[in-house]
Scaffold this motif. Structure first.
Motif, PDB file in Angstrom:
ATOM      1  N   THR A   1     -39.956 -51.505   2.018  1.00  0.00           N
ATOM      2  CA  THR A   1     -38.578 -51.270   2.468  1.00  0.00           C
ATOM      3  C   THR A   1     -37.813 -50.323   1.561  1.00  0.00           C
ATOM      4  OG1 THR A   1     -37.835 -53.228   1.265  1.00  0.00           O
ATOM      5  CG2 THR A   1     -38.409 -53.518   3.577  1.00  0.00           C
ATOM      6  N   GLY A   2     -38.405 -49.922   0.446  1.00  0.00           N
ATOM      7  CA  GLY A   2     -37.692 -49.044  -0.488  1.00  0.00           C
ATOM      8  C   GLY A   2     -36.625 -49.773  -1.274  1.00  0.00           C
ATOM      9  N   ALA A   3     -36.722 -51.105  -1.343  1.00  0.00           N
ATOM     10  CA  ALA A   3     -35.756 -51.901  -2.111  1.00  0.00           C
ATOM     11  C   ALA A   3     -36.197 -51.897  -3.572  1.00  0.00           C
ATOM     12  CB  ALA A   3     -35.679 -53.326  -1.563  1.00  0.00           C
ATOM     13  N   GLN A   4     -35.853 -50.836  -4.290  1.00  0.00           N
ATOM     14  CA  GLN A   4     -36.407 -50.618  -5.618  1.00  0.00           C
ATOM     15  C   GLN A   4     -35.916 -51.634  -6.642  1.00  0.00           C
ATOM     16  OE1 GLN A   4     -35.338 -46.472  -6.078  1.00  0.00           O
ATOM     17  NE2 GLN A   4     -37.230 -45.784  -5.114  1.00  0.00           N
ATOM     18  N   GLU A   5     -34.688 -52.102  -6.516  1.00  0.00           N
ATOM     19  CA  GLU A   5     -34.195 -53.129  -7.436  1.00  0.00           C
ATOM     20  C   GLU A   5     -34.997 -54.414  -7.280  1.00  0.00           C
ATOM     21  OE1 GLU A   5     -32.037 -52.871  -9.792  1.00  0.00           O
ATOM     22  OE2 GLU A   5     -31.020 -50.968  -9.379  1.00  0.00           O
ATOM     23  N   GLU A   6     -35.240 -54.817  -6.025  1.00  0.00           N
ATOM     24  CA  GLU A   6     -36.014 -56.030  -5.779  1.00  0.00           C
ATOM     25  C   GLU A   6     -37.467 -55.858  -6.208  1.00  0.00           C
ATOM     26  OE1 GLU A   6     -33.867 -54.742  -3.787  1.00  0.00           O
ATOM     27  OE2 GLU A   6     -32.545 -56.289  -2.957  1.00  0.00           O
ATOM     28  N   GLU A   7     -38.007 -54.665  -5.977  1.00  0.00           N
ATOM     29  CA  GLU A   7     -39.382 -54.423  -6.407  1.00  0.00           C
ATOM     30  C   GLU A   7     -39.488 -54.482  -7.928  1.00  0.00           C
ATOM     31  OE1 GLU A   7     -43.009 -51.143  -6.192  1.00  0.00           O
ATOM     32  OE2 GLU A   7     -41.093 -50.684  -5.237  1.00  0.00           O
ATOM     33  N   LEU A   8     -38.508 -53.921  -8.615  1.00  0.00           N
ATOM     34  CA  LEU A   8     -38.522 -53.970 -10.075  1.00  0.00           C
ATOM     35  C   LEU A   8     -38.451 -55.405 -10.575  1.00  0.00           C
ATOM     36  CD1 LEU A   8     -38.450 -52.617 -12.842  1.00  0.00           C
ATOM     37  CD2 LEU A   8     -35.975 -52.317 -12.559  1.00  0.00           C
ATOM     38  N   GLU A   9     -37.607 -56.220  -9.937  1.00  0.00           N
ATOM     39  CA  GLU A   9     -37.521 -57.633 -10.316  1.00  0.00           C
ATOM     40  C   GLU A   9     -38.874 -58.326 -10.133  1.00  0.00           C
ATOM     41  OE1 GLU A   9     -35.066 -61.713  -9.059  1.00  0.00           O
ATOM     42  OE2 GLU A   9     -34.934 -59.898  -7.822  1.00  0.00           O
ATOM     43  N   ALA A  10     -39.551 -58.024  -9.021  1.00  0.00           N
ATOM     44  CA  ALA A  10     -40.853 -58.642  -8.760  1.00  0.00           C
ATOM     45  C   ALA A  10     -41.894 -58.169  -9.764  1.00  0.00           C
ATOM     46  CB  ALA A  10     -41.301 -58.318  -7.331  1.00  0.00           C
ATOM     47  N   VAL A  11     -41.885 -56.888 -10.094  1.00  0.00           N
ATOM     48  CA  VAL A  11     -42.838 -56.358 -11.071  1.00  0.00           C
ATOM     49  C   VAL A  11     -42.612 -57.006 -12.437  1.00  0.00           C
ATOM     50  CG1 VAL A  11     -43.487 -54.280 -12.354  1.00  0.00           C
ATOM     51  CG2 VAL A  11     -43.260 -54.192  -9.864  1.00  0.00           C
ATOM     52  N   GLU A  12     -41.351 -57.148 -12.812  1.00  0.00           N
ATOM     53  CA  GLU A  12     -41.037 -57.811 -14.088  1.00  0.00           C
ATOM     54  C   GLU A  12     -41.578 -59.246 -14.092  1.00  0.00           C
ATOM     55  OE1 GLU A  12     -39.656 -56.533 -16.695  1.00  0.00           O
ATOM     56  OE2 GLU A  12     -38.185 -54.999 -16.186  1.00  0.00           O
ATOM     57  N   ALA A  13     -41.382 -59.946 -12.995  1.00  0.00           N
ATOM     58  CA  ALA A  13     -41.875 -61.329 -12.909  1.00  0.00           C
ATOM     59  C   ALA A  13     -43.394 -61.377 -12.960  1.00  0.00           C
ATOM     60  CB  ALA A  13     -41.362 -61.976 -11.623  1.00  0.00           C
ATOM     61  N   LEU A  14     -44.049 -60.441 -12.287  1.00  0.00           N
ATOM     62  CA  LEU A  14     -45.512 -60.419 -12.295  1.00  0.00           C
ATOM     63  C   LEU A  14     -46.059 -60.105 -13.684  1.00  0.00           C
ATOM     64  CD1 LEU A  14     -46.144 -58.645  -8.881  1.00  0.00           C
ATOM     65  CD2 LEU A  14     -46.892 -60.951  -9.510  1.00  0.00           C
ATOM     66  N   LEU A  15     -45.367 -59.260 -14.409  1.00  0.00           N
ATOM     67  CA  LEU A  15     -45.814 -58.969 -15.782  1.00  0.00           C
ATOM     68  C   LEU A  15     -45.725 -60.216 -16.661  1.00  0.00           C
ATOM     69  CD1 LEU A  15     -44.316 -55.398 -16.342  1.00  0.00           C
ATOM     70  CD2 LEU A  15     -46.731 -56.053 -16.561  1.00  0.00           C
ATOM     71  N   GLU A  16     -44.742 -61.052 -16.404  1.00  0.00           N
ATOM     72  CA  GLU A  16     -44.642 -62.301 -17.158  1.00  0.00           C
ATOM     73  C   GLU A  16     -45.745 -63.277 -16.752  1.00  0.00           C
ATOM     74  OE1 GLU A  16     -40.815 -64.031 -16.849  1.00  0.00           O
ATOM     75  OE2 GLU A  16     -39.748 -62.286 -17.642  1.00  0.00           O
ATOM     76  N   GLU A  17     -46.151 -63.223 -15.489  1.00  0.00           N
ATOM     77  CA  GLU A  17     -47.148 -64.178 -14.984  1.00  0.00           C
ATOM     78  C   GLU A  17     -48.592 -63.741 -15.278  1.00  0.00           C
ATOM     79  OE1 GLU A  17     -46.711 -67.048 -13.317  1.00  0.00           O
ATOM     80  OE2 GLU A  17     -44.532 -67.003 -13.187  1.00  0.00           O
ATOM     81  N   THR A  18     -48.814 -62.452 -15.587  1.00  0.00           N
ATOM     82  CA  THR A  18     -50.175 -61.912 -15.671  1.00  0.00           C
ATOM     83  C   THR A  18     -50.615 -61.758 -17.117  1.00  0.00           C
ATOM     84  OG1 THR A  18     -49.669 -60.663 -13.655  1.00  0.00           O
ATOM     85  CG2 THR A  18     -51.694 -60.088 -14.821  1.00  0.00           C
ATOM     86  N   ASP A  19     -51.779 -62.290 -17.416  1.00  0.00           N
ATOM     87  CA  ASP A  19     -52.345 -62.236 -18.768  1.00  0.00           C
ATOM     88  C   ASP A  19     -53.006 -60.872 -18.991  1.00  0.00           C
ATOM     89  OD1 ASP A  19     -53.947 -62.473 -21.084  1.00  0.00           O
ATOM     90  OD2 ASP A  19     -54.131 -64.629 -20.802  1.00  0.00           O
ATOM     91  N   SER A  20     -52.513 -60.114 -19.961  1.00  0.00           N
ATOM     92  CA  SER A  20     -53.040 -58.766 -20.201  1.00  0.00           C
ATOM     93  C   SER A  20     -54.447 -58.781 -20.785  1.00  0.00           C
ATOM     94  CB  SER A  20     -52.104 -58.002 -21.138  1.00  0.00           C
ATOM     95  OG  SER A  20     -52.027 -58.639 -22.401  1.00  0.00           O
ATOM     96  N   VAL A  21     -54.855 -59.903 -21.407  1.00  0.00           N
ATOM     97  CA  VAL A  21     -56.212 -59.989 -21.957  1.00  0.00           C
ATOM     98  C   VAL A  21     -57.218 -60.213 -20.837  1.00  0.00           C
ATOM     99  CG1 VAL A  21     -57.742 -61.284 -23.495  1.00  0.00           C
ATOM    100  CG2 VAL A  21     -55.374 -60.814 -24.182  1.00  0.00           C
ATOM    101  N   GLN A  22     -56.877 -61.131 -19.930  1.00  0.00           N
ATOM    102  CA  GLN A  22     -57.796 -61.446 -18.844  1.00  0.00           C
ATOM    103  C   GLN A  22     -57.749 -60.400 -17.724  1.00  0.00           C
ATOM    104  OE1 GLN A  22     -56.957 -65.402 -17.481  1.00  0.00           O
ATOM    105  NE2 GLN A  22     -57.512 -66.372 -19.422  1.00  0.00           N
ATOM    106  N   ARG A  23     -56.588 -59.797 -17.518  1.00  0.00           N
ATOM    107  CA  ARG A  23     -56.453 -58.854 -16.390  1.00  0.00           C
ATOM    108  C   ARG A  23     -55.764 -57.573 -16.862  1.00  0.00           C
ATOM    109  NH1 ARG A  23     -53.406 -62.603 -12.259  1.00  0.00           N
ATOM    110  NH2 ARG A  23     -53.372 -60.680 -11.012  1.00  0.00           N
ATOM    111  N   PRO A  24     -56.395 -56.811 -17.733  1.00  0.00           N
ATOM    112  CA  PRO A  24     -55.745 -55.616 -18.296  1.00  0.00           C
ATOM    113  C   PRO A  24     -55.458 -54.539 -17.260  1.00  0.00           C
ATOM    114  CG  PRO A  24     -58.075 -55.691 -18.902  1.00  0.00           C
ATOM    115  CD  PRO A  24     -57.763 -57.019 -18.286  1.00  0.00           C
ATOM    116  N   LEU A  25     -56.308 -54.396 -16.255  1.00  0.00           N
ATOM    117  CA  LEU A  25     -56.088 -53.345 -15.261  1.00  0.00           C
ATOM    118  C   LEU A  25     -54.851 -53.633 -14.410  1.00  0.00           C
ATOM    119  CD1 LEU A  25     -59.731 -52.613 -14.029  1.00  0.00           C
ATOM    120  CD2 LEU A  25     -58.417 -51.464 -15.819  1.00  0.00           C
ATOM    121  N   ASP A  26     -54.683 -54.904 -14.040  1.00  0.00           N
ATOM    122  CA  ASP A  26     -53.498 -55.268 -13.260  1.00  0.00           C
ATOM    123  C   ASP A  26     -52.222 -55.035 -14.066  1.00  0.00           C
ATOM    124  OD1 ASP A  26     -55.084 -55.999 -11.149  1.00  0.00           O
ATOM    125  OD2 ASP A  26     -55.074 -58.132 -11.639  1.00  0.00           O
ATOM    126  N   VAL A  27     -52.256 -55.415 -15.329  1.00  0.00           N
ATOM    127  CA  VAL A  27     -51.076 -55.214 -16.172  1.00  0.00           C
ATOM    128  C   VAL A  27     -50.802 -53.725 -16.357  1.00  0.00           C
ATOM    129  CG1 VAL A  27     -50.110 -55.559 -18.478  1.00  0.00           C
ATOM    130  CG2 VAL A  27     -51.310 -57.439 -17.337  1.00  0.00           C
TER     131      VAL A  27
END
Length: 981
Positions: free
Chosen positions: A439-465
């Motif tokens: 939808t081009g809702a960049q503020e909402e997308e940024l909020e979701a990306v920030e939340a996903l970065l908190e939920e995703t382990d960079s050691v186990q999933r470095p490519l996703d991070v």
């Protein structure tokens, strides 16, 4: 709803076409052809204001008689609107003004008498008879109007009636009257629709005194559906910087919305409140079912028709569904309910919805969405969560991306209250992120990306991070938080480097190169090549597009435009394949950069074509808006201001997102400043600066140059110089509009130096700054890699403009020739605003330095005036008219230029100030003497005294000094308006 009285700029926003239509109609009547026009539209849409503005136009020189019909319920006053209208009619000897019978008096032959009297009036001057709110007209008034409409075709009489849509029932006598006049000759109909989103924003700007936040525009538009009167009411009392509407709507708004509703019976009022809780158009069977669940078994259909007759609700075209004539009515009715009653009714709708869905194999997504909303409003947490997920999926399949995003946002919020929910928070955030991207809702997308970065382990999933880090950097860039954070990109490269064959590694390398190229990182070109090799090996279209565009940018900055263009053209294909609209936007812009200077028709055409391609692929408006804003900037640079305005309408016609909003505001600020709308220019610039708090870092935007231009237009050269220098001293690649910066800095210094001389002060310190500027920057800036024939001509013109301003700062006697050459160079380079400006400076310099150059001055002045009028550059038009008046050069104008007002210069006598006014107006000694009844010798003596007291060298210089001082420091000038060294 009513209250359309009072006409100001806010009342007629977006009505230029309709004003033109009314103007032509009145002109026809003035020319001797009678005509009638019915102006219809919803209550509050602006009918009365539009008609009043048209009739008040100086173009219509006739009499205007206006009367309003009133909704009298207990009595009828015959000829009410006509009595009111004719109060202002003039009287003549032997006045044939008819006597109108009052209520209860026997009727006379009023239609014939009024028609005869109207003949008398029209023989003297054209007449416009305006009858407001025809839906409430008494039959006597309608009879007179019918007789006048059927009158002679050759008399200059314009009859205009305003009529509310839905104001009368199908069986009302007015319906037959309207049907009868439709068959008569010279009848016109003008329907006024609501304002669109862009015009709603413009109206709010008038009402609030500044450019409104897009979030506020969106909320107002959703509430009022573009109704001009409701727009005014809904923002009453709001702070100019408000981002959202208050939860509780203003009392005046509620009163206006509910005026007709209060006339309904108690049962009809309760039923419409129940319908408002339903939240969408509903069939009468569903309304009856919920009413029955609530214990009501009345005649629901009869009550619906009662509400429809009052203009509160209406049925669909098929007659199957019922909803409110205006969405705000439903909101106001809901707010009038107590919380318990509202919750209970939502629960009843939820119960009905569940029982209905039990009998549907494939329920439609609208029903699922409504059910999810009813459960949520009823406080059914489990059901609200589950139905939100189900409805969001159905909405996505049906293309309802906005509803999908809204419901996913709700599901994320409800998930914390449901520990046993099957879906993980990460899965919900991932779904929300995808919906926001669609939808081009960049503020909402940024909020979701920030939340996903908190939920995703960079050691186990470095490519996703790594992928999330790059996307976060791009979103922070596009929302104005940070300019392409290289630290984020470097971290992403390190994480994805654990798998060099992954597409995420190529993606991260490409954007590290992109960020580095903007900051002149010597490693950036090599990173771009590595990214392209990795992306090619990975076979991922998204990574390939970013890598190709990074290499396009590197090639252009290295001076290889053909290679750059080919790479950018290649990048568009995989971007479209991946449906990555950011990548496609990026590729399109760099293809255009490699083709021609952005200040060109060719660049504008490429932006337009890119916008059409994005639209064909279903791109969100945020990306279309940025493309349209860049298109507008290109049109503006070459003087095609009308096309610029059309492109700005596209950009701001829907929520443009931060990047598109800023780019559009900067273009709009430039256009407004050049055309003399200083308040509008400053409001647009303030909005852009508010959106991008770290604006100095965004080299891809034209903050520095636009700010300097707006400040110079406000006669604030000190801050303008500081703004230009901020852009000049930017690190990395020069900012957009870098070519303008040095001429603008020199112009500011020239204005300051001239002001110092006018005040009898030495400009030595300012000239020292100029000397330092020329020493550090001997030629105007150029963008790296651009070397087309047009761009070469443009940079040469800017270089000449820079030097001409320097000559003006020094007070050089031969500066006029430099300005003429600069005007010619700007003409060759299609820099039309700068050409008009240069003509003004050339004429000014020629007229200040002797009568022998007067013929040349007249030629240059008229050339500049013709161009400035075509551009509607009113400040330049005003300056040139002042010069023409002072030098007594004939300079006819198609525009109304502002009249120059002489300043209250210190030390002048009353007579000297009086004579100064005549000098500024361009009068000769003889004319001044004749007007003041004094001798020409006395006039000459006074002017000699004026020259001596002011230090002016001649009458032209005196006129310039007077009007310059009268202009003052401009709005918002600060005491510390000197240059920042």
């Amino acid at each position: 709803m009513g209250g359309e009285e009072g006409v100001d700029g806010a009342d007629i926003v977006g009505r230029s076409r309709e004003l033109g239509f009314l103007g032509s109609f009145l002109a026809g009547a003035a020319a001797g052809t009678a005509g009638t026009l019915v102006v219809s539209g919803d209550p509050g849409v602006g009918k009365t204001a539009l008609v009043q503005r048209a009739c008040d136009s100086p173009a219509f020189t006739g009499w205007v008689f206006t009367g309003a019909c009133l909704p009298l319920s207990s009595t009828t006053v015959p000829f009410l609107a006509l009595r009111q209208a004719f109060r202002t009619a003039p009287s003549f000897d032997g006045d044939a003004r008819p006597t109108l019978p009052k209520a209860g008096e026997p009727p006379n032959d009023a239609p014939v008498a009024i028609d005869t009297w109207m003949d008398e009036l029209c023989s003297r001057r054209p007449v416009a008879l305006v009858v407001d709110d025809l839906q409430w007209a008494d039959e006597s008034t309608l009879d007179v109007l019918m007789y006048l409409i059927a009158g002679p075709a050759e008399r200059p009489l314009a009859i205009i009636a305003t009529l509310r849509d839905g104001g009368v029932s199908d069986i009302h006598p007015l319906q037959r009257w309207l049907a009868d006049i439709r068959r008569m000759p010279r009848i016109g109909w003008l329907h006024l629709g609501p304002l669109d989103r862009l015009d709603t924003g413009t109206q709010l700007g008038h009402l609030l005194g500044t450019a409104p936040h897009q979030s506020l525009v969106q909320e107002v538009f959703e509430h009022t559906a573009g109704n001009a009167y409701l727009n005014r009411l809904v923002v009453a009392g709001l702070d100019s910087g408000a981002r959202h509407l208050p939860t509780e709507l203003p009392a005046d708004l509620k009163g206006a919305v509910l005026r007709s509703w209060r006339t309904l019976s108690d049962d009809a009022r309760q039923l419409t409140q129940l319908l408002s809780v339903g939240g969408r158009p509903l069939p009468s069977a569903d309304i009856s079912a919920v009413a029955a669940l609530d214990g009501s078994h009345g005649a629901v259909l009869a009550l619906l028709y009662e509400a429809a007759d009052a203009g509160i609700i209406e049925s669909s075209t098929e007659g199957t569904h019922w909803w409110f004539r205006h969405p705000l009515i439903a909101e106001v009715l809901q707010q009038g309910l107590d919380e318990g009653e509202r919750t209970r009714w939502h629960a009843l709708f939820a119960s009905l919805g569940e029982s209905t869905l039990d009998h549907q194999a494939n329920p439609d997504f609208e029903s699922l969405v409504a059910l999810a909303d009813h459960h949520f409003a009823a406080g059914h947490t489990d059901a609200a969560y589950n139905r939100a997920l189900q409805a969001s999926a159905a909405a996505g399949h049906a293309g309802g991306t906005a509803e999908m995003l809204r419901l996913l946002r709700r599901a994320v919020a409800l998930r914390d209250q449901l520990p046993g929910a099957a879906e993980s928070p990460e899965a919900l955030w991932d779904r929300l992120r995808a919906a926001a991207e669609d939808t081009g809702a960049q503020e909402e997308e940024l909020e979701a990306v920030e939340a996903l970065l908190e939920e995703t382990d960079s050691v186990q999933r470095p490519l996703d991070v790594a992928e999330l880090l790059v996307r976060r950097a791009l979103l922070r860039f596009s929302t104005g938080r940070e300019f392409l954070a290289r630290g984020e990109m470097q971290r992403a490269v390190r994480l994805a480097g654990t798998d060099p064959g992954s597409w995420q590694y190529a993606y991260a390398l490409a954007e590290l190169a992109h960020a580095g190229l903007w900051k002149d990182d010597p490693l950036a070109p090599e990173n771009a090549l590595l990214a392209l090799a990795a992306a090619t090996d990975s076979g991922n279209p998204r990574a390939l597009s970013y890598a190709l565009t990074a290499n396009s940018m590197a090639a252009l900055l290295a001076g290889r435009p053909e290679e750059a263009r080919a790479l950018a053209e290649r990048a568009a294909g995989p971007a479209a394949e991946a449906r990555d609209f950011w990548a496609l936007l990026h590729a399109t812009i760099w293809r255009a950069n490699a083709t021609e200077a952005w200040s060109s028709q060719a660049f504008a055409d490429l932006m337009r074509d890119g916008r059409w391609l994005l639209a064909s692929l279903g791109s969100p408006h945020a990306y279309l808006a940025k493309m349209a804003a860049d298109e507008a900037s290109s049109y503006l640079a070459i003087g095609r201001w009308k096309e610029c305005g059309l492109a700005l309408r596209v950009a701001l016609g829907s929520d443009p997102g931060a990047m598109g909003d800023v780019a559009a505001r900067l273009a709009a600020a430039r256009l407004a400043a050049w055309q003399g709308r200083q308040g509008e220019a400053e409001a647009h610039l303030a909005r852009a600066e508010e959106l991008f708090s770290q604006k100095s870092e965004f080299n891809n935007l034209s903050f520095a140059a636009v700010r300097a231009e707006v400040l110079l237009a406000a006669d604030r050269p000190g801050p303008a110089y500081a703004a230009a220098m901020a852009g000049i001293e930017t690190e990395g690649q020069p900012p957009t509009m870098c070519e303008w910066l040095l001429p603008l800095a020199a112009r500011a210094l020239a204005d300051l130096a001239q002001s110092a001389r006018d005040d009898g002060e030495s400009p030595a310190e300012l000239l020292a700054l100029l000397h330092r500027l020329l020493g550090n920057f001997p030629a105007a800036f150029q963008e790296s890699g651009t070397a087309t024939e047009l761009y070469t001509a443009q940079t040469a013109a800017f270089d000449m403009l820079y030097r001409a301003e320097a000559g003006r700062a020094r007070g050089s006697a031969g500066n006029a020739r430099e300005w003429i050459q600069t005007a010619d160079a700007c003409q060759a380079a299609t820099l039309r605003w700068e050409e008009a400006y240069s003509c003004w400076r050339a004429a000014d310099s020629l007229l200040l330095h002797g009568h022998s150059l007067r013929p040349l001055a007249a030629t240059v002045l008229r050339r500049g005036l013709a161009l400035a009028e075509e551009l509607q550059a009113l400040p330049i038009v005003a300056h040139l008219h002042t010069l023409a008046a002072g030098a007594r050069i004939a300079a006819p104008s198609r525009l109304d230029a502002p009249t120059a007002v002489p300043a209250q210069l210190p030390g002048l006598t009353r007579r000297e100030r009086e004579i100064l006014g005549f000098v500024v107006a361009g009068h000769t000694y003889a004319e001044i003497a004749r007007h003041l009844v004094i001798s020409e010798k006395t006039v000459s003596s006074h002017i000699s005294s004026l020259l001596r007291k002011t230090g002016a060298s001649n009458r032209i210089d005196l006129s310039r000094l007077a009007t310059r001082s009268a202009a003052g420091p401009g709005p918002g000038a600060a005491p510390e308006d000197g240059p920042a060294g």
